[in-house]
Design an enzyme around this catalytic site. Structure first.
Site, PDB file in Angstrom:
ATOM      1  N   GLY A  45      34.496  25.070  50.006  1.00  0.00           N
ATOM      2  CA  GLY A  45      35.144  24.480  50.931  1.00  0.00           C
ATOM      3  C   GLY A  45      36.057  23.433  50.369  1.00  0.00           C
ATOM      4  O   GLY A  45      36.049  22.987  49.309  1.00  0.00           O
ATOM      5  N   GLN A  50      41.482  16.192  49.633  1.00  0.00           N
ATOM      6  CA  GLN A  50      41.008  16.623  48.308  1.00  0.00           C
ATOM      7  C   GLN A  50      42.348  17.121  47.391  1.00  0.00           C
ATOM      8  O   GLN A  50      42.304  17.171  46.402  1.00  0.00           O
ATOM      9  CB  GLN A  50      39.951  17.616  48.179  1.00  0.00           C
ATOM     10  CG  GLN A  50      38.730  16.897  48.614  1.00  0.00           C
ATOM     11  CD  GLN A  50      37.715  17.932  48.495  1.00  0.00           C
ATOM     12  OE1 GLN A  50      37.440  18.950  49.683  1.00  0.00           O
ATOM     13  NE2 GLN A  50      36.923  17.887  47.585  1.00  0.00           N
ATOM     14  N   CYS A  98      30.494  18.213  45.135  1.00  0.00           N
ATOM     15  CA  CYS A  98      31.763  18.065  45.651  1.00  0.00           C
ATOM     16  C   CYS A  98      32.934  18.069  44.509  1.00  0.00           C
ATOM     17  O   CYS A  98      32.603  17.415  43.582  1.00  0.00           O
ATOM     18  CB  CYS A  98      31.942  16.756  46.502  1.00  0.00           C
ATOM     19  SG  CYS A  98      33.408  16.294  47.100  1.00  0.00           S
ATOM     20  N   LEU A  99      33.657  18.987  44.665  1.00  0.00           N
ATOM     21  CA  LEU A  99      34.929  19.040  43.693  1.00  0.00           C
ATOM     22  C   LEU A  99      35.467  17.677  43.315  1.00  0.00           C
ATOM     23  O   LEU A  99      36.243  17.242  42.128  1.00  0.00           O
ATOM     24  CB  LEU A  99      36.087  19.886  43.980  1.00  0.00           C
ATOM     25  CG  LEU A  99      35.484  21.357  44.183  1.00  0.00           C
ATOM     26  CD1 LEU A  99      36.800  22.215  44.917  1.00  0.00           C
ATOM     27  CD2 LEU A  99      35.282  21.912  43.022  1.00  0.00           C
ATOM     28  N   HIS A 140      30.259  18.703  55.646  1.00  0.00           N
ATOM     29  CA  HIS A 140      30.747  17.953  54.389  1.00  0.00           C
ATOM     30  C   HIS A 140      32.030  17.910  54.552  1.00  0.00           C
ATOM     31  O   HIS A 140      32.839  16.963  54.147  1.00  0.00           O
ATOM     32  CB  HIS A 140      29.932  18.843  53.329  1.00  0.00           C
ATOM     33  CG  HIS A 140      30.519  18.187  52.068  1.00  0.00           C
ATOM     34  ND1 HIS A 140      29.694  17.857  50.875  1.00  0.00           N
ATOM     35  CD2 HIS A 140      31.787  18.461  51.115  1.00  0.00           C
ATOM     36  CE1 HIS A 140      30.348  17.573  49.790  1.00  0.00           C
ATOM     37  NE2 HIS A 140      31.680  17.953  50.275  1.00  0.00           N
ATOM     38  N   GLU A 141      32.973  19.048  54.827  1.00  0.00           N
ATOM     39  CA  GLU A 141      34.178  18.934  54.736  1.00  0.00           C
ATOM     40  C   GLU A 141      34.807  18.248  55.931  1.00  0.00           C
ATOM     41  O   GLU A 141      35.878  17.498  55.608  1.00  0.00           O
ATOM     42  CB  GLU A 141      34.807  20.260  55.055  1.00  0.00           C
ATOM     43  CG  GLU A 141      34.402  21.432  53.679  1.00  0.00           C
ATOM     44  CD  GLU A 141      34.622  20.950  52.459  1.00  0.00           C
ATOM     45  OE1 GLU A 141      35.826  20.109  52.394  1.00  0.00           O
ATOM     46  OE2 GLU A 141      33.793  21.282  51.492  1.00  0.00           O
ATOM     47  N   HIS A 144      35.132  14.650  54.876  1.00  0.00           N
ATOM     48  CA  HIS A 144      36.464  14.321  54.295  1.00  0.00           C
ATOM     49  C   HIS A 144      37.445  13.797  55.068  1.00  0.00           C
ATOM     50  O   HIS A 144      38.280  13.140  54.686  1.00  0.00           O
ATOM     51  CB  HIS A 144      36.670  15.638  53.215  1.00  0.00           C
ATOM     52  CG  HIS A 144      36.243  15.681  51.999  1.00  0.00           C
ATOM     53  ND1 HIS A 144      36.222  14.877  50.934  1.00  0.00           N
ATOM     54  CD2 HIS A 144      35.093  16.721  51.474  1.00  0.00           C
ATOM     55  CE1 HIS A 144      35.369  15.313  50.058  1.00  0.00           C
ATOM     56  NE2 HIS A 144      34.996  16.435  50.271  1.00  0.00           N
TER      57      HIS A 144
HETATM   58 ZN    ZN Z   1      33.645  17.587  49.218  1.00  0.00          ZN
END
Ligand code: ZN
Length: 184
Positions: A45, A50, A98-99, A140-141, A144
């Site tokens: 995702g 991000q 998470c990236l 989660h996304e 963001h």
């Molecule tokens: Zn993330």
């Protein structure tokens, strides 16, 4: 085009994303670039903040998780102006990463089911229910796009234990094998 990934400490990750209207310039290109960026960094995702875009946009392709979970086999979606309108069911722990928070993974508690309204890439409106891993990845996304990162959802004790690691990330002290946007 592959975007560099913003990391913990970048203020864009703390903003609520702006709504996107259907005349937003180059939206199709942005979405394509986001997919390219996500695949390159092996995420399932990716949300616009991000890649340094403060927008209510996230993409998911959970098909790599389809080997363990049949329902994820074709789970590839784009969420524009999403709004979770209901979370229900039992809270459960799932190990999240998470990236934008590299090299940290923690069990996060979230409710099992969601109801979410969103537009897809063709600006068709959807009002859908999700559960299980699909729901988890969306939650989660979605966070963001609301300026929330998964460590925010941990207990005060776990947060305290992570403080040093998070500080290091915010000071650009990270080793990852994808391109990142360094914090100023
Ligand atoms: Zn993330």
């Amino acid at each position: 085009m592959i975007y560099p990934i913003t990391i913990y400490g970048n203020p864009v990750l703390r903003k609520v994303g702006e709504d996107i209207d259907r005349n937003y310039k180059n939206l199709a290109q942005v979405i394509e670039n986001m997919f390219e960026t996500m695949y390159q960094s092996e995420g399932v995702g990716l949300a616009a903040p991000q890649v340094n875009l403060s927008l209510k946009l996230f993409i998911i392709d959970a098909s790599p998780m389809g080997e363990d979970d049949e329902t994820l086999k074709d789970f590839k979606k784009i969420f524009i102006n999403a709004k979770i309108i209901e979370e229900s069911g039992k809270e459960w722990d799932f190990n999240e990463g998470c990236l934008s928070v590299p090299n940290i993974r923690e069990d996060v508690k979230r409710k099992a089911k969601i109801r979410i309204e969103y537009y897809d890439e063709n600006f068709n409106f959807h009002d859908e229910y999700f559960e299980g891993i699909a729901s988890r990845v969306i939650q989660h996304e979605y966070d963001h796009t609301q300026g929330i990162l998964f460590p925010d959802r941990l207990s005060p004790l776990k947060k305290r234990l992570l403080k040093g690691k998070l500080n290091s990330i915010s000071k650009n002290n990270v080793k990852v094998n994808y391109r990142i946007l360094l914090n100023k």
